[in-house]
Design a protein around this motif. Sequence first.
Motif, PDB file in Angstrom:
ATOM      1  N   MET A 118       0.846  -1.184   0.000  1.00 21.38           N
ATOM      2  CA  MET A 118       0.000   0.000   0.000  1.00 21.38           C
ATOM      3  C   MET A 118       0.886   1.240   0.000  1.00 21.38           C
ATOM      4  SD  MET A 118      -2.688  -1.194   3.004  1.00 21.38           S
ATOM      5  CE  MET A 118      -3.723   0.271   2.920  1.00 21.38           C
ATOM      6  N   ASN A 122      -3.403   4.657  -0.782  1.00 22.62           N
ATOM      7  CA  ASN A 122      -4.131   3.451  -0.348  1.00 22.62           C
ATOM      8  C   ASN A 122      -4.475   3.516   1.128  1.00 22.62           C
ATOM      9  OD1 ASN A 122      -1.727   1.987  -2.377  1.00 22.62           O
ATOM     10  ND2 ASN A 122      -3.890   1.839  -2.910  1.00 22.62           N
ATOM     11  N   GLU A 125      -7.481   5.795   1.619  1.00 18.15           N
ATOM     12  CA  GLU A 125      -8.768   5.347   1.091  1.00 18.15           C
ATOM     13  C   GLU A 125      -9.103   3.906   1.467  1.00 18.15           C
ATOM     14  OE1 GLU A 125      -8.016   6.098  -3.015  1.00 18.15           O
ATOM     15  OE2 GLU A 125      -7.101   4.132  -3.395  1.00 18.15           O
ATOM     16  N   GLY A 126      -8.200   3.209   2.164  1.00 15.88           N
ATOM     17  CA  GLY A 126      -8.468   1.834   2.564  1.00 15.88           C
ATOM     18  C   GLY A 126      -8.448   0.858   1.416  1.00 15.88           C
ATOM     19  N   SER A 127      -7.486   1.009   0.512  1.00 15.00           N
ATOM     20  CA  SER A 127      -7.340   0.086  -0.613  1.00 15.00           C
ATOM     21  C   SER A 127      -5.964  -0.579  -0.532  1.00 15.00           C
ATOM     22  CB  SER A 127      -7.507   0.835  -1.937  1.00 15.00           C
ATOM     23  OG  SER A 127      -6.534   1.866  -2.059  1.00 15.00           O
ATOM     24  N   GLY A 128      -5.583  -1.324  -1.551  1.00 15.30           N
ATOM     25  CA  GLY A 128      -4.320  -2.041  -1.503  1.00 15.30           C
ATOM     26  C   GLY A 128      -4.450  -3.346  -0.744  1.00 15.30           C
ATOM     27  N   SER A 129      -3.309  -3.924  -0.367  1.00 12.75           N
ATOM     28  CA  SER A 129      -3.303  -5.229   0.292  1.00 12.75           C
ATOM     29  C   SER A 129      -2.451  -5.196   1.559  1.00 12.75           C
ATOM     30  CB  SER A 129      -2.744  -6.308  -0.650  1.00 12.75           C
ATOM     31  OG  SER A 129      -3.556  -6.441  -1.803  1.00 12.75           O
ATOM     32  N   ASN A 147      -9.210  -5.118   8.386  1.00  8.43           N
ATOM     33  CA  ASN A 147     -10.047  -5.024   7.189  1.00  8.43           C
ATOM     34  C   ASN A 147     -10.517  -3.603   6.918  1.00  8.43           C
ATOM     35  OD1 ASN A 147     -10.268  -7.644   5.946  1.00  8.43           O
ATOM     36  ND2 ASN A 147     -11.376  -8.339   7.747  1.00  8.43           N
ATOM     37  N   LYS A 148     -10.632  -2.794   7.954  1.00  3.58           N
ATOM     38  CA  LYS A 148     -11.023  -1.402   7.765  1.00  3.58           C
ATOM     39  C   LYS A 148      -9.903  -0.590   7.116  1.00  3.58           C
ATOM     40  CE  LYS A 148     -11.990  -0.750  12.125  1.00  3.58           C
ATOM     41  NZ  LYS A 148     -12.384  -0.088  13.399  1.00  3.58           N
ATOM     42  N   THR A 150      -7.546  -1.646   4.808  1.00  2.33           N
ATOM     43  CA  THR A 150      -7.004  -2.080   3.532  1.00  2.33           C
ATOM     44  C   THR A 150      -8.112  -2.614   2.634  1.00  2.33           C
ATOM     45  OG1 THR A 150      -5.312  -3.490   2.509  1.00  2.33           O
ATOM     46  CG2 THR A 150      -6.544  -4.436   4.349  1.00  2.33           C
ATOM     47  N   GLY A 151      -7.804  -2.708   1.351  1.00  3.35           N
ATOM     48  CA  GLY A 151      -8.778  -3.276   0.430  1.00  3.35           C
ATOM     49  C   GLY A 151      -8.839  -4.781   0.506  1.00  3.35           C
ATOM     50  N   LYS A 152      -7.696  -5.410   0.852  1.00  5.67           N
ATOM     51  CA  LYS A 152      -7.642  -6.868   0.900  1.00  5.67           C
ATOM     52  C   LYS A 152      -6.675  -7.299   1.988  1.00  5.67           C
ATOM     53  CE  LYS A 152      -7.138 -10.942  -2.056  1.00  5.67           C
ATOM     54  NZ  LYS A 152      -6.868 -11.432  -3.429  1.00  5.67           N
TER      55      LYS A 152
END
Length: 282
Positions: A118, A122, A125-129, A147-148, A150-152
């Motif tokens: 990330m 990321n 915005e809470g994305s990436g891994s 989980n809050k 990251t995206g995955k």
Amino acid sequence: MKAFLGMGLLGSNFVKAMRQRGEEVNVWNRTKSRADALEAFGAKAFENAADAVKGADLIHITLKDDATVNEVLELASTGFKPGAIIIDHTTTSTHGAIERTQNWKARGIIYLHAPVFMGPPNALEGSGSMLVSGDQAIIEKVSPELNKMTGKLINLGATEGKAASIKLIGNSFLIAMTTGIIDMLGVAKSLGVSTDDVNELFANWNPGAMMPARLKKISGGNFDQPSWELQMARKDAGLMLAAAAEANVHLAALSAIAAVMDNWISKGFATSDWTVIGSDNL
């Protein structure tokens, strides 16, 4: 309440996202002004790491390396409450992650290594891994928190340190890929091809689609049925290096790879698949 130690670009954006979710966060950074800047977003900055973690159930950290993680955690340790959970997002050595897990467990504190693929956007915005491995009961307990962020969330199983290893493996590919892009742009410059034309090439051709098949071929170790002979790949590399030399452009990755190719050709592998140059790593 939670604490966050290490207000670099990644840590700062993690904290901003936490505040957007209405979470109470104490923050600390060695250069205090970086922590102070987060107070504008509702975080509470502290001069001392130990004060920042007092009363915190979860303590996130994003720092530089093993030595820095060890140093900062020791500084903060007098403020840890019994049963606190440290979640470390720093890219570290595998050995360091395993050692910290064991050492902090012996001191009554849970340490979980959770490195990320990330960047700062990321984190905001809470994305990436995000990667985790180790005690599955602990991972299950903190998964709602992670989980809050990251995206995955990728759970790699019960092996301590595996998340650290996979992060380093992934980063090795990112470094190689990016260096390859830099060299490619150097070849384009040498040949008078614009970056717009390079972008157009990749808008129509996706070499990433070759990745699974190429990985399978290389890891299979069969280099006797070439799709691109080593001697032919070396010829092409020579054309690129010659064009670059004429334009006074240095191709860092390709120069090193060409030397490895020459070594394998000298050992009699000229007609093997060119990926034989990596067979020692299998």
